[in-house]
Write an enzyme that holds these catalytic residues in place. Structure first.
Site, PDB file in Angstrom:
ATOM      1  N   CYS A   1       0.822  -1.217   0.000  1.00  0.00           N
ATOM      2  CA  CYS A   1       0.000   0.000   0.000  1.00  0.00           C
ATOM      3  C   CYS A   1       0.853   1.264   0.000  1.00  0.00           C
ATOM      4  O   CYS A   1       0.676   2.146  -0.819  1.00  0.00           O
ATOM      5  CB  CYS A   1      -0.939  -0.029   1.216  1.00  0.00           C
ATOM      6  SG  CYS A   1      -1.883   1.483   1.403  1.00  0.00           S
TER       7      CYS A   1
ATOM      8  N   CYS B   1      -1.567   1.740  -3.051  1.00  0.00           N
ATOM      9  CA  CYS B   1      -2.533   2.824  -2.832  1.00  0.00           C
ATOM     10  C   CYS B   1      -1.915   4.221  -2.810  1.00  0.00           C
ATOM     11  O   CYS B   1      -2.412   5.131  -3.475  1.00  0.00           O
ATOM     12  CB  CYS B   1      -3.248   2.636  -1.486  1.00  0.00           C
ATOM     13  SG  CYS B   1      -3.447   0.948  -0.957  1.00  0.00           S
TER      14      CYS B   1
ATOM     15  N   LYS C   1      -0.038   5.366  -6.087  1.00  0.00           N
ATOM     16  CA  LYS C   1      -1.082   5.377  -7.126  1.00  0.00           C
ATOM     17  C   LYS C   1      -1.971   6.603  -7.003  1.00  0.00           C
ATOM     18  O   LYS C   1      -2.281   7.284  -7.967  1.00  0.00           O
ATOM     19  CB  LYS C   1      -1.883   4.077  -7.020  1.00  0.00           C
ATOM     20  CG  LYS C   1      -3.032   3.895  -7.979  1.00  0.00           C
ATOM     21  CD  LYS C   1      -4.326   4.497  -7.546  1.00  0.00           C
ATOM     22  CE  LYS C   1      -4.824   4.121  -6.186  1.00  0.00           C
ATOM     23  NZ  LYS C   1      -5.234   2.761  -6.034  1.00  0.00           N
TER      24      LYS C   1
ATOM     25  N   TYR D   1      -8.762  -3.622 -11.029  1.00  0.00           N
ATOM     26  CA  TYR D   1      -8.486  -2.313 -10.432  1.00  0.00           C
ATOM     27  C   TYR D   1      -7.234  -1.661 -11.030  1.00  0.00           C
ATOM     28  O   TYR D   1      -7.241  -0.512 -11.440  1.00  0.00           O
ATOM     29  CB  TYR D   1      -8.203  -2.473  -8.931  1.00  0.00           C
ATOM     30  CG  TYR D   1      -9.356  -2.662  -8.005  1.00  0.00           C
ATOM     31  CD1 TYR D   1     -10.001  -3.893  -7.892  1.00  0.00           C
ATOM     32  CD2 TYR D   1      -9.780  -1.626  -7.180  1.00  0.00           C
ATOM     33  CE1 TYR D   1     -11.027  -4.081  -6.983  1.00  0.00           C
ATOM     34  CE2 TYR D   1     -10.807  -1.801  -6.271  1.00  0.00           C
ATOM     35  CZ  TYR D   1     -11.431  -3.028  -6.172  1.00  0.00           C
ATOM     36  OH  TYR D   1     -12.439  -3.204  -5.271  1.00  0.00           O
TER      37      TYR D   1
ATOM     38  N   GLU E   1      -7.011   1.754 -13.353  1.00  0.00           N
ATOM     39  CA  GLU E   1      -6.411   2.921 -12.685  1.00  0.00           C
ATOM     40  C   GLU E   1      -5.185   3.417 -13.463  1.00  0.00           C
ATOM     41  O   GLU E   1      -5.033   4.612 -13.705  1.00  0.00           O
ATOM     42  CB  GLU E   1      -6.031   2.563 -11.244  1.00  0.00           C
ATOM     43  CG  GLU E   1      -7.266   2.379 -10.349  1.00  0.00           C
ATOM     44  CD  GLU E   1      -6.950   2.051  -8.903  1.00  0.00           C
ATOM     45  OE1 GLU E   1      -5.799   1.693  -8.589  1.00  0.00           O
ATOM     46  OE2 GLU E   1      -7.878   2.161  -8.061  1.00  0.00           O
TER      47      GLU E   1
ATOM     48  N   HIS F   1     -27.154  21.358  -1.123  1.00  0.00           N
ATOM     49  CA  HIS F   1     -27.259  21.925  -2.458  1.00  0.00           C
ATOM     50  C   HIS F   1     -26.294  23.091  -2.612  1.00  0.00           C
ATOM     51  O   HIS F   1     -26.143  23.869  -1.674  1.00  0.00           O
ATOM     52  CB  HIS F   1     -28.694  22.415  -2.679  1.00  0.00           C
ATOM     53  CG  HIS F   1     -28.961  22.832  -4.081  1.00  0.00           C
ATOM     54  ND1 HIS F   1     -29.027  21.939  -5.131  1.00  0.00           N
ATOM     55  CD2 HIS F   1     -29.146  24.073  -4.615  1.00  0.00           C
ATOM     56  CE1 HIS F   1     -29.261  22.607  -6.249  1.00  0.00           C
ATOM     57  NE2 HIS F   1     -29.332  23.894  -5.970  1.00  0.00           N
TER      58      HIS F   1
ATOM     59  N   GLU G   1     -26.106  15.068  -3.577  1.00  0.00           N
ATOM     60  CA  GLU G   1     -27.484  15.194  -3.077  1.00  0.00           C
ATOM     61  C   GLU G   1     -28.439  14.262  -3.826  1.00  0.00           C
ATOM     62  O   GLU G   1     -29.509  13.925  -3.332  1.00  0.00           O
ATOM     63  CB  GLU G   1     -27.978  16.648  -3.120  1.00  0.00           C
ATOM     64  CG  GLU G   1     -28.183  17.207  -4.516  1.00  0.00           C
ATOM     65  CD  GLU G   1     -28.618  18.677  -4.518  1.00  0.00           C
ATOM     66  OE1 GLU G   1     -29.563  19.015  -3.784  1.00  0.00           O
ATOM     67  OE2 GLU G   1     -27.994  19.482  -5.241  1.00  0.00           O
TER      68      GLU G   1
HETATM   69  P1  NDP Z   1      -7.578  -8.101 -10.331  1.00  0.00           P
HETATM   70  O1  NDP Z   1      -7.699  -9.478  -9.827  1.00  0.00           O
HETATM   71  O2  NDP Z   1      -8.498  -7.049  -9.868  1.00  0.00           O
HETATM   72  O3  NDP Z   1      -7.644  -8.125 -11.911  1.00  0.00           O
HETATM   73  C1  NDP Z   1      -6.830  -8.987 -12.675  1.00  0.00           C
HETATM   74  C2  NDP Z   1      -7.209  -8.819 -14.118  1.00  0.00           C
HETATM   75  O4  NDP Z   1      -6.331  -9.597 -14.914  1.00  0.00           O
HETATM   76  C3  NDP Z   1      -8.627  -9.296 -14.412  1.00  0.00           C
HETATM   77  O5  NDP Z   1      -9.238  -8.398 -15.303  1.00  0.00           O
HETATM   78  C4  NDP Z   1      -8.396 -10.657 -15.060  1.00  0.00           C
HETATM   79  O6  NDP Z   1      -9.375 -10.991 -16.002  1.00  0.00           O
HETATM   80  C5  NDP Z   1      -7.092 -10.413 -15.781  1.00  0.00           C
HETATM   81  N1  NDP Z   1      -6.365 -11.664 -16.017  1.00  0.00           N
HETATM   82  C6  NDP Z   1      -6.139 -12.670 -15.143  1.00  0.00           C
HETATM   83  N2  NDP Z   1      -5.458 -13.667 -15.725  1.00  0.00           N
HETATM   84  C7  NDP Z   1      -5.268 -13.298 -17.016  1.00  0.00           C
HETATM   85  C8  NDP Z   1      -4.657 -13.922 -18.131  1.00  0.00           C
HETATM   86  N3  NDP Z   1      -4.106 -15.135 -18.040  1.00  0.00           N
HETATM   87  N4  NDP Z   1      -4.640 -13.252 -19.311  1.00  0.00           N
HETATM   88  C9  NDP Z   1      -5.214 -12.042 -19.404  1.00  0.00           C
HETATM   89  N5  NDP Z   1      -5.809 -11.391 -18.386  1.00  0.00           N
HETATM   90  C10 NDP Z   1      -5.832 -12.016 -17.205  1.00  0.00           C
HETATM   91  O7  NDP Z   1      -6.061  -7.752 -10.047  1.00  0.00           O
HETATM   92  P2  NDP Z   1      -5.233  -6.406 -10.095  1.00  0.00           P
HETATM   93  O8  NDP Z   1      -3.879  -6.862 -10.475  1.00  0.00           O
HETATM   94  O9  NDP Z   1      -5.884  -5.357 -10.904  1.00  0.00           O
HETATM   95  O10 NDP Z   1      -5.275  -5.938  -8.579  1.00  0.00           O
HETATM   96  C11 NDP Z   1      -5.036  -6.844  -7.501  1.00  0.00           C
HETATM   97  C12 NDP Z   1      -5.899  -6.525  -6.324  1.00  0.00           C
HETATM   98  O11 NDP Z   1      -5.371  -5.390  -5.657  1.00  0.00           O
HETATM   99  C13 NDP Z   1      -7.333  -6.125  -6.673  1.00  0.00           C
HETATM  100  O12 NDP Z   1      -8.186  -7.230  -6.806  1.00  0.00           O
HETATM  101  C14 NDP Z   1      -7.738  -5.259  -5.530  1.00  0.00           C
HETATM  102  O13 NDP Z   1      -8.303  -6.033  -4.525  1.00  0.00           O
HETATM  103  C15 NDP Z   1      -6.415  -4.648  -5.085  1.00  0.00           C
HETATM  104  N6  NDP Z   1      -6.355  -3.244  -5.520  1.00  0.00           N
HETATM  105  C16 NDP Z   1      -7.216  -2.358  -4.973  1.00  0.00           C
HETATM  106  C17 NDP Z   1      -7.210  -1.052  -5.376  1.00  0.00           C
HETATM  107  C18 NDP Z   1      -8.189  -0.092  -4.781  1.00  0.00           C
HETATM  108  O14 NDP Z   1      -8.737  -0.377  -3.713  1.00  0.00           O
HETATM  109  N7  NDP Z   1      -8.454   1.035  -5.435  1.00  0.00           N
HETATM  110  C19 NDP Z   1      -6.273  -0.564  -6.394  1.00  0.00           C
HETATM  111  C20 NDP Z   1      -5.436  -1.590  -6.919  1.00  0.00           C
HETATM  112  C21 NDP Z   1      -5.475  -2.872  -6.487  1.00  0.00           C
HETATM  113  P3  NDP Z   1     -10.776 -11.650 -15.596  1.00  0.00           P
HETATM  114  O15 NDP Z   1     -11.587 -10.574 -14.961  1.00  0.00           O
HETATM  115  O16 NDP Z   1     -11.336 -12.085 -16.919  1.00  0.00           O
HETATM  116  O17 NDP Z   1     -10.462 -12.778 -14.680  1.00  0.00           O
END
Ligand code: NDP
Length: 453
Positions: free
Chosen positions: A43, A48, A51, A178, A182, A437, A442
């Site tokens: 984080c 976080c 980012k 995410y 982002e 407002h 709102e």
């Molecule tokens: P996520 O698990 O959110 O997303 C991973 C993405 O990669 C999905 O879209 C998935 O597709 C895709 N993917 C997985 N395997 C493959 C593959 N073999 N080929 C192509 N695409 C693939 O992970 P992130 O890395 O984005 O983030 C990790 C975690 O960190 C998040 O889940 C979140 O909990 C946390 N985070 C939170 C934030 C916040 O609170 N603002 C900011 C950043 C991270 P599919 O959906 O089809 O499985």
């Protein structure tokens, strides 16, 4: 006198580990923490915090454009300097690392620099020494994971994307979670020609469908090139950049490819396999309500376990864990439902509770209230950015079971709404709340007619 050197030995000084260490020490427990990288974990160092700082930087792009309609003119076209942003960010993270160090010090927690290895249920080896502990807490978090394809070694992961030497004028991100949305928004806002590649038909799987579609349209309007139903076939190094071949057959040259394809538990070399600590299918540690793994003296929390990978969840877990193991009363089990979350894509998403689709599955009848409007600011800015607000109500009880927002400062707004949703307030109680407002927020208390049932 205890037979162990420590009451609690924490492996990993991230958000969850540090909170558990300090809170346990405050009860009088003797605590040590081992960390082999940076204080504050993902984080603070590569998640976080940096980012959000980069997201602020990217928002200036819109602010400069919006200013004209309000009478402001800039003496020259604004210029962005990557090195200034990156180095100021590095300075801020160093400051936060220092704060974490002092927090541990002031709490009388011993910090040991090194990668710890679990030897058995009560012993850990770290930095050439063997220490014993009544309880060992594994709080090592996750690590970016990238699927196999030719040229995968040419991608960046979210640990490395923050500190690039050169600004990528042509940026590509793989994934639809995410991190992908982002960073697509961040580099697009900072001025890169940005492409997002996602294997499915629409990113942000699991979020409310209307929110996903609305976000797609808004990101598209801001200039992010979205490629759905596509994956990366291979990446090659070419003169001046990287050539990416997509499964659609298209090739594209870019300066950097970020693989944002999820994270996996960072358990390598920790020794837990020797102890047969049970894991779930995706390698996460299985725990019970007391955060105990299948070896009861070995505890775990945060991203290394199966819950939502979110810092505030790890913090809650840390406090609950300490209450269970070092407190005088048994706490209620943590409730993982209705945890609010924000995605800092542009515009931001804020969400708490059920999506419309999940609510339809859970309840016999629901009411959906939604508003899709042009925020007041953009009447003068000229921007075409819109805002989406949505409440999902269980028709029988009138309880608001989901709230969703896509728009400026969505995270800030949804935090307040989350209290109401978490408290199980009804739509009638939302309606009794007098609005503020003029704000966009709102709308959350003025939407009276269901959009659909
Ligand atoms: P996520 O698990 O959110 O997303 C991973 C993405 O990669 C999905 O879209 C998935 O597709 C895709 N993917 C997985 N395997 C493959 C593959 N073999 N080929 C192509 N695409 C693939 O992970 P992130 O890395 O984005 O983030 C990790 C975690 O960190 C998040 O889940 C979140 O909990 C946390 N985070 C939170 C934030 C916040 O609170 N603002 C900011 C950043 C991270 P599919 O959906 O089809 O499985």
């Amino acid at each position: 006198m205890s037979e162990y050197d420590y009451d609690l030995f924490v492996i990993g000084a991230g958000s969850g580990g540090v909170r558990a260490a300090r809170t346990a020490a405050a009860t009088g427990a003797r605590v040590a923490v081992a960390e082999d990288r940076y204080l504050g974990g993902t984080c603070v160092n590569v998640g976080c915090v940096p980012k959000k700082l980069y997201s602020y930087a990217a928002h200036f792009h819109d602010s400069f454009e919006d200013a004209g309609g309000f009478g402001w003119s800039l003496p020259a076209a604004p210029q962005f300097d990557w090195a200034t942003l990156r180095d100021n960010k590095i300075g801020e993270i160093k400051r936060l690392n220092g704060i974490y160090n002092r927090l541990l010090d002031n709490a009388d927690v011993r910090l040991i620099n090194g990668r710890a290895t679990v030897l058995d249920a009560h012993h850990v080896s770290v930095g050439g020494e063997t220490v014993s502990a009544a309880k060992i807490l594994v709080a090592v978090g996750g690590w970016p994971w990238v699927p196999d394809f030719p040229g995968k070694e040419l991608t960046l992961d979210s640990n490395r994307v923050f500190d690039l030497d050169e600004f990528p004028e042509r940026f590509m991100v793989l994934g639809g979670g995410y991190i992908a949305v982002e960073f697509a928004s961040i580099f697009n806002g900072l001025g890169s020609d940005t492409h997002l590649i996602y294997r499915g038909d629409l990113f942000l799987r699991g979020f409310d469908q209307e929110v996903r579609e609305f976000t797609r349209d808004e990101m598209d309007k801001k200039g992010v090139n979205l490629h759905f139903d596509t994956n990366i076939e291979c990446i090659e190094k070419v003169e001046g950049g990287l050539r990416v071949t997509l499964t659609s057959g298209e090739t594209r040259e870019v300066d950097a490819v970020l693989a944002a394809t999820g994270r996996r538990p960072n358990l390598e070399g920790l020794g837990l396999d020797r102890l047969d600590v049970a894991t779930s299918g995706d390698g996460k540690l299985k725990i019970n309500e007391r955060f105990e793994t299948s070896v009861p003296s070995i505890l775990a929390l945060g991203d290394v376990t199966d819950g939502p990978e979110l810092t505030p969840v790890a913090l809650e877990e840390a406090m609950s864990l300490v209450a269970h193991h070092f407190g005088e009363t048994t706490p209620e089990p943590l409730d993982y439902e209705r945890i609010a979350t924000a995605v800092f894509c542009h515009p931001n998403i804020g969400t708490v509770g059920l999506s419309e689709e999940a609510a339809r599955q859970r309840f016999d009848a629901i009411r959906v209230y939604s508003a899709d409007f042009r925020p007041m600011k953009h009447t003068l800015s000229g921007s075409s950015e819109r805002c989406l607000m949505k409440l999902i109500v269980d028709d029988e009880s009138d309880v608001v079971v989901g709230a969703h927002l896509v728009g400026d400062e969505a995270g800030e707004i949804i935090q307040g709404i989350a209290i109401a949703v978490r408290a199980g307030l009804t739509k009638a109680q939302f309606d009794q709340t007098v609005g503020i407002h003029p704000t966009g927020a709102e709308e959350f208390v003025t939407m009276r007619t269901p959009t659909r049932r």
